[in-house]
Design a protein around this motif. Structure first.
Motif, PDB file in Angstrom:
ATOM      1  N   LYS A  69      -9.569  -0.491  -3.471  1.00  0.00           N
ATOM      2  CA  LYS A  69      -9.647  -0.180  -5.168  1.00  0.00           C
ATOM      3  C   LYS A  69     -10.796   0.918  -4.694  1.00  0.00           C
ATOM      4  O   LYS A  69     -10.756   2.268  -5.239  1.00  0.00           O
ATOM      5  N   HIS A 109      -9.958   4.864  -5.018  1.00  0.00           N
ATOM      6  CA  HIS A 109      -9.449   4.924  -6.396  1.00  0.00           C
ATOM      7  C   HIS A 109      -9.175   6.748  -7.074  1.00  0.00           C
ATOM      8  O   HIS A 109     -10.495   7.214  -6.560  1.00  0.00           O
ATOM      9  N   LEU A 125      -7.437  -5.753  -1.717  1.00  0.00           N
ATOM     10  CA  LEU A 125      -7.097  -4.961  -3.285  1.00  0.00           C
ATOM     11  C   LEU A 125      -7.786  -4.247  -4.100  1.00  0.00           C
ATOM     12  O   LEU A 125      -8.419  -3.511  -3.759  1.00  0.00           O
ATOM     13  N   GLU A 126      -9.495  -5.891  -3.353  1.00  0.00           N
ATOM     14  CA  GLU A 126     -10.988  -4.734  -3.958  1.00  0.00           C
ATOM     15  C   GLU A 126     -11.189  -3.931  -2.810  1.00  0.00           C
ATOM     16  O   GLU A 126     -11.786  -2.924  -3.450  1.00  0.00           O
ATOM     17  N   ALA A 182      -3.836   4.752  -5.298  1.00  0.00           N
ATOM     18  CA  ALA A 182      -3.289   4.756  -4.096  1.00  0.00           C
ATOM     19  C   ALA A 182      -2.414   3.320  -5.072  1.00  0.00           C
ATOM     20  O   ALA A 182      -2.549   3.201  -6.225  1.00  0.00           O
TER      21      ALA A 182
END
Ligand code: NI
Ligand code: NI
Ligand code: NI
Lengths: 115, 115, 115
Positions: C69, C73, C65-66, C102
């Protein structure tokens, strides 16, 4: 790290005929649902189809399914065709065909994040 | 509101090489499984690939996986190529390449409805 | 019958703008994640988009997820356009537009197999 929304979400995977796809997208947006549409083929439905990914809060699943049902349910249509008719039918007799239909899987979601 | 089927369902997400996709579709239909195919790229497999969404009753998951395994498993093929050969190989020597492969995620399903 | 991997897996369904898709694929591969990309339209994002299916071990979900992101983002960009400007803006004044974003669903996985 990332935002997390508290409401429990579900993902609806809905496979619908291409002929209903544009209208389903419109009706979902009107009802305030967000759906992503992917081109797909074969399987559940004879004609070309689309697969929708609809992210929806737990308590809105039935409302979303109702939109899908109203827009995409299986129904018969009369079409007039000048080719591919069964022998017994006259050239311009309308014939009955079945269209529409939707196959929906409601999936549990562990976490939902937007960036 | 909508019909609900009692049997517990699963969704198999299967990512397979394009070269196996048509045959997988055929074999799944023969085995009475319904699958929807989506074009996809990259990731798990080097060549172009397809993603299948297969809705299947809980006690048929292993049967469906068996069909996927038989049709798509990784295997080596000998191909004769007149270009892009390693230097040591003669022009018409067959070379061994690895093809196929399938990555399958079996997802739980909360509810399954058809309209 | 088929191989099974012991680590608990998740599937991340990530819907991102087309303009971020190629870079996301690259960054995921660099971080040793395997992702499959499907073309998609509409819904969560105004522009064309792609849907990623990312299979990831439970304890790597946050890392994946990082990556999403950081790559995708929502952010603002200044673009200089010579058409479709608001009346008050001069011909070459840059205007601010919002790009990226996202939407990610993390799905539980019952079983994960590769052939
Ligand atoms: Ni309407
Ligand atoms: Ni065969
Ligand atoms: Ni980079």
């Amino acid at each position: 790290m990332y935002s997390m929304e508290e409401n429990k979400m579900k993902v609806i995977l809905a496979i619908v005929q291409d002929k209903d796809s544009q209208q389903l997208q419109t009706h979902l947006v009107k009802a305030d649902f967000r759906a992503t549409r992917l081109p797909s083929t074969g399987g559940f439905l004879k004609a070309g189809n689309s697969t929708f990914i609809i992210g929806v809060e737990d308590d809105k699943v039935d409302d979303a399914l109702e939109v899908i049902k109203k827009t995409c349910h299986t129904r018969t249509q009369f079409v007039t065709s000048t080719f591919a008719l069964p022998e017994a039918a006259g050239i311009n007799d309308p014939i009955e065909v079945q269209v529409g239909g939707a196959t929906c899987f409601i999936l549990p979601v562990d976490k939902f994040v937007r960036f």
